[in-house]
Every structure is written in C-alpha cells, then in structure tokens.
Design an enzyme around this catalytic site. Structure first.
Site, PDB file in Angstrom:
ATOM      1  N   ALA A  65       0.636  -0.969  -0.274  1.00 45.99           N
ATOM      2  CA  ALA A  65      -0.026   0.200   0.330  1.00 45.99           C
ATOM      3  C   ALA A  65       0.969   1.162  -0.224  1.00 45.99           C
ATOM      4  O   ALA A  65       0.686   1.983  -0.548  1.00 45.99           O
ATOM      5  CB  ALA A  65      -1.128  -0.381   1.597  1.00 45.99           C
ATOM      6  N   ALA A  66       2.070   1.281   0.642  1.00 46.80           N
ATOM      7  CA  ALA A  66       3.579   2.447   0.620  1.00 46.80           C
ATOM      8  C   ALA A  66       3.355   3.161  -0.867  1.00 46.80           C
ATOM      9  O   ALA A  66       3.763   2.379  -1.792  1.00 46.80           O
ATOM     10  CB  ALA A  66       4.161   2.531   1.803  1.00 46.80           C
ATOM     11  N   PRO A  67       3.676   4.635  -1.183  1.00 42.97           N
ATOM     12  CA  PRO A  67       3.014   5.463   0.423  1.00 42.97           C
ATOM     13  C   PRO A  67       1.693   5.529   1.158  1.00 42.97           C
ATOM     14  O   PRO A  67       1.520   6.705   1.356  1.00 42.97           O
ATOM     15  CB  PRO A  67       3.802   6.389  -0.038  1.00 42.97           C
ATOM     16  CG  PRO A  67       3.837   6.155  -1.421  1.00 42.97           C
ATOM     17  CD  PRO A  67       3.489   5.243  -2.202  1.00 42.97           C
ATOM     18  N   GLY A  68       0.323   4.919  -0.537  1.00 48.86           N
ATOM     19  CA  GLY A  68      -0.706   5.462   0.151  1.00 48.86           C
ATOM     20  C   GLY A  68      -1.343   6.508  -0.593  1.00 48.86           C
ATOM     21  O   GLY A  68      -3.001   6.424   0.156  1.00 48.86           O
ATOM     22  N   GLY A  69      -1.444   6.940  -1.888  1.00 50.94           N
ATOM     23  CA  GLY A  69      -2.251   7.653  -2.547  1.00 50.94           C
ATOM     24  C   GLY A  69      -3.178   6.391  -2.532  1.00 50.94           C
ATOM     25  O   GLY A  69      -5.160   6.972  -2.311  1.00 50.94           O
TER      26      GLY A  69
ATOM     27  N   ASP B 169       1.925  -3.398   3.593  1.00 45.64           N
ATOM     28  CA  ASP B 169       2.877  -3.198   3.272  1.00 45.64           C
ATOM     29  C   ASP B 169       3.884  -3.843   4.121  1.00 45.64           C
ATOM     30  O   ASP B 169       4.141  -3.687   5.009  1.00 45.64           O
ATOM     31  CB  ASP B 169       3.619  -1.519   2.788  1.00 45.64           C
ATOM     32  CG  ASP B 169       4.962  -1.184   2.306  1.00 45.64           C
ATOM     33  OD1 ASP B 169       3.873  -1.149   0.903  1.00 45.64           O
ATOM     34  OD2 ASP B 169       5.072  -1.365   2.272  1.00 45.64           O
TER      35      ASP B 169
ATOM     36  N   ASP C 249      -1.228  -3.492  -6.308  1.00 45.96           N
ATOM     37  CA  ASP C 249      -0.342  -2.139  -6.337  1.00 45.96           C
ATOM     38  C   ASP C 249       0.939  -3.229  -6.575  1.00 45.96           C
ATOM     39  O   ASP C 249       2.025  -2.514  -6.019  1.00 45.96           O
ATOM     40  CB  ASP C 249      -0.510  -1.170  -6.403  1.00 45.96           C
ATOM     41  CG  ASP C 249      -0.156  -0.036  -6.664  1.00 45.96           C
ATOM     42  OD1 ASP C 249       0.663  -0.400  -8.519  1.00 45.96           O
ATOM     43  OD2 ASP C 249       0.161   1.213  -7.329  1.00 45.96           O
TER      44      ASP C 249
ATOM     45  N   CYS D  24       2.425   0.027 -12.041  1.00 49.78           N
ATOM     46  CA  CYS D  24       3.096   0.728 -13.242  1.00 49.78           C
ATOM     47  C   CYS D  24       4.280   0.508 -13.942  1.00 49.78           C
ATOM     48  O   CYS D  24       4.992   0.915 -14.181  1.00 49.78           O
ATOM     49  CB  CYS D  24       3.800   1.563 -12.360  1.00 49.78           C
ATOM     50  SG  CYS D  24       4.789   1.426 -11.297  1.00 49.78           S
TER      51      CYS D  24
END
Length: 448
Positions: free
Chosen positions: A260-264, A280, A323, A376
C-alpha cells in the site's frame, strides 16, 4: 571579540546544488542507487539539508534532465571528445553531463554552465587535471551541441536498447517512439483532490483533467501550496488514480490494499468510505503512509507484513487492490533513473512475485468480491500476461471489463480485453509538460 579579518570566502552561488547533483548522478550511474534512496530518508545525501528550496529544486532538475536525456548526452559528448568520457574520474563525467544538460535543455546561461562545471572538476582531486578538457568540450557544446542533438532526434537514444526493443515489439515502433518522446519532457504535478477539483485547479493555477485529477506546473516545494497542510489533496499521477475507482461504490465495505505505501490508493479507498486495511512489508514506508493519512484526516488500519505471508482475517475482504511490485517502467517520466537501473532480467524475477501475490489475494477475497490488480509497468508480462495466466489457472475468477464511461470516456486507455492500459504518450497537450500519463495496467476480476 574574534577577528573577522580571515572569514572564509562564500561559495560561488549554485555550485553546491551542482556538486550534490553530480554526487547523485554518480550514485545512479556508478553505484546503482535509486533517486528515492538518495533524495529521501536515512540514505539521503547529507548536503541536501544545507540547500535552500530554490537550490534544491535546481539540483533535482539537473539530475532529472541528465538521466532523462542520458543517451542523447552520450551521443553529443562522444562527438565532442576524441577519447570518450574519462572513466577513471567520475566527477569529470558527471561535470560534463551536467554542464551539457544545462547548455542544451535548461534556462542557464552557457558561460555559467561551463564555469560551474569547471569548478566542479577543479574541486575533485582525481578529476582536477581534466578541468581544461571540460572547459573546451562544454564551450564546443555551446556552439555545436544543438545540431548534434537534432541529428539523432528520431532515434530514441534516451531509452536503453532492450527497453525500446520490447516496447516496439509489443506496442509497435511508432507508438514506442511516441512514448520515448513523451518521456523526454519534465512532467507536471498531478493532485488527487478530496472535492471540487475545478476550485482547486483555479486556486493552484492548474487545470482539471477529464479524469478529475488537478494538473499543474510546480514552482517550489509542494508543502507550501494551498491545501497541503489542510490535507485537501495528495500528489498522485493521473493514471495511478484510476485503479482504485474500479471498485465502484465501496462505502462500508472491507477492502485490503496490498503493497500500500506510500498510500495514495489507500487514501482514495478511505475517502470513498471503505474500511481499509493497508499492508506493506516496509516499516519505514508504513510510517510514511500513516503520516500521509494523518495529514489527510483519513482512517485506515495499517499492517507491517509481507502480503504473501500475511494470514488476513478469516472472513475475507469485499475488495482487494494489488499495486504489485514491478519493474516500474511506466514511471520513467517521473523517475528517470528507472530506465538505467533496471535490466531485462528483472522482469522474470518480478513476475514470479506478482504470481504469488495474485494467488494470495484470491484466497483473501470473499465470494462475490472484487480484485483489482495493477502495476506501474509497461511490460506485458507484468500486466496482460499475468492476468491471462491467473484466469487460466483460477476457474473461480472472471474478468469484468472496464467501460470507457468509468474512465471519463477515455476509450483509448481501454484494451480489447477490457483492461486499463495507459501510456506515457496518452493525454497529449500543446505544452508537453502538461501532457502524458504514467504507464499503468489494471484489470478487474470477480470471484464467483
């Protein structure tokens, strides 16, 4: 009183920023250290603390321009040097790269770019003997460099050959060239706002994208912009903001955000009313995620754990967002070091991890629950092929195609299978700095 007669001379303005930029370029190219490691956290360059905001911004732009244009810079300097860049003196190499980048692409007077690069070399014991060479080469660059850039403008030199070959094979040569061209421009700042995007676009002198992201050109530090301290928005590329929206209405539902980090994306899910569990493996990154949530006044349960090994609640989740760790080739726009730090062999190692994460997520998902997988990366093994392999082995999953209406009508970012695929060349703008997207892939699956 002590005498002030022999007070130390002040340093030439701008030299400290260039010295730190040279250190960081050297860190990427010779020590294989990421920009993130050198700019933030415990491994950050110690000199950053002494830089004023203006010099810090200059330093970042210097580094990014060198890495973004590294192939072209190599071509130009090779034409201006009889024996190539001195390999035994890294400071001479970085001084030439930084000087040429300023001359060719930055709003810096040529004489200042030459003078400060020479000073950089003179201050390094191993490189000092190359001061005359650096001076001569950069003066030639000021006279001849732009013509040398123009002669290779269509060759996509600023991507490693292996990466350009992969993109050409998967997306076609024309699209690969368009992507490479888009990566050559400094990107905008993208913000996900809690509400009233038009109002924040006006306040921040930006524009609202069709997807609702506010896009602007940043001058200075993010932290001094209106709305930052009040937690009204967070920095997030417009493409990265799309996957979390694919769940639909998740108010009151239990959703896990793996890696999950950084959390957007965690912030998006919490803002949408979900009961979010953010996992994370990095304690430092989870600490940063918690800080971000606190600033945004959003709630989520945070867990420090390897998602593949994490047991999770027995009742499972209504939704899971992955992600996944990946080669990050879709983020080269914002992280130009990725192009030069990654190798083709990294793809296979990371796809193995992605397969394990996907298998684990299926076990954590309730029947009828939704899985959104995203990376990404622009590499098909980490996106389209990963989902095809999962669907071939997990009979209890089905793909739910994404409709163009769910992504503000941007049909060009939907694949024939109904997945999301954004490219750096998407969303063009007359001002290249206001165009483009990170390369992202996302698929939506439902467990039967």
């Amino acid at each position: 009183m002590p005498s002030q007669r022999f007070a130390p001379p002040s340093e030439v303005p701008g030299l400290a920023a260039r010295r730190i930029a040279a250190d960081i370029v050297d860190g990427v190219l010779h020590k294989h250290r990421t920009l993130d490691d050198q700019l933030d956290g415990s491994g950050a360059h110690p000199g950053l603390k002494t830089l004023a905001d203006r010099d810090r911004a200059l330093m970042r732009r210097l580094v990014a321009t060198v890495l973004r244009r590294l192939g072209t810079l190599g071509h130009v300097l090779s034409r201006l040097l009889d024996k190539g860049i001195p390999s035994e003196a890294p400071r001479a190499q970085s001084a030439l790269l930084i000087g040429a980048a300023q001359i060719l692409w930055m709003d810096v007077p040529d004489h200042a770019a030459v003078d400060l690069s020479v000073r950089l070399v003179q201050s390094d014991r191993r490189a000092a003997r190359y001061a005359g060479l650096v001076n001569a080469v950069l003066r030639r660059c000021a006279r001849e460099g732009k013509a040398l850039v123009d002669e290779v403008a269509n060759q996509s030199l600023d991507l490693p050959p292996w990466l350009l070959a992969r993109w050409s094979a998967h997306y076609g040569e024309a699209t690969a060239r368009d992507m490479a061209l888009a990566l050559g421009h400094e990107p905008s700042l993208d913000l996900t706002v809690k509400s009233d995007a038009a109002q924040w676009a006006s306040r921040l002198h930006g524009e609202t994208l069709p997807t609702g992201t506010v896009r602007m050109l940043l001058h200075g530090s993010v932290t001094v912009l209106p709305g930052f301290a009040e937690g009204q928005w967070w920095v997030q590329d417009a493409a990265a903001a799309l996957p979390a929206r694919l769940f639909g209405d998740i108010k009151g539902k239990a959703v896990a955000d793996l890696c999950a980090a950084p959390g957007g994306k965690t912030a998006q899910l919490a803002q949408a009313g979900a009961h979010v569990t953010a996992i994370d493996r990095s304690p430092a990154r989870v600490a940063r995620l918690r800080e971000n949530l606190t600033r945004l006044s959003l709630q989520a349960e945070t867990v420090v754990a390897d998602a593949v090994e994490w047991a999770g609640p027995t009742e499972g989740f209504d939704g899971i967002l992955i992600d996944a760790p990946c080669t990050s080739t879709g983020t080269i726009r914002r992280h130009p070091d990725v192009a030069w730090l990654r190798q083709e062999s990294d793809v296979a190692a990371l796809t193995a991890l992605q397969r394990r994460l996907l298998k684990k997520s299926v076990s954590l998902l309730k029947p009828g629950g939704t899985l959104v997988y995203c990376t990404c990366s622009l590499e098909p093994e980490e996106g389209e092929q990963a989902i095809a392999a999962l669907l071939a082995t997990e009979g209890g999953l089905r793909r739910v195609p994404i409709e163009a209406s769910e992504v503000s009508g941007l049909s060009e970012i939907i694949t024939t299978e109904g997945d999301l695929r954004t490219l750096p060349s998407h969303l063009p703008n007359a001002d290249p700095k206001l165009g483009g997207l990170d390369g992202f892939y996302a698929a939506r699956l439902v467990k039967s």
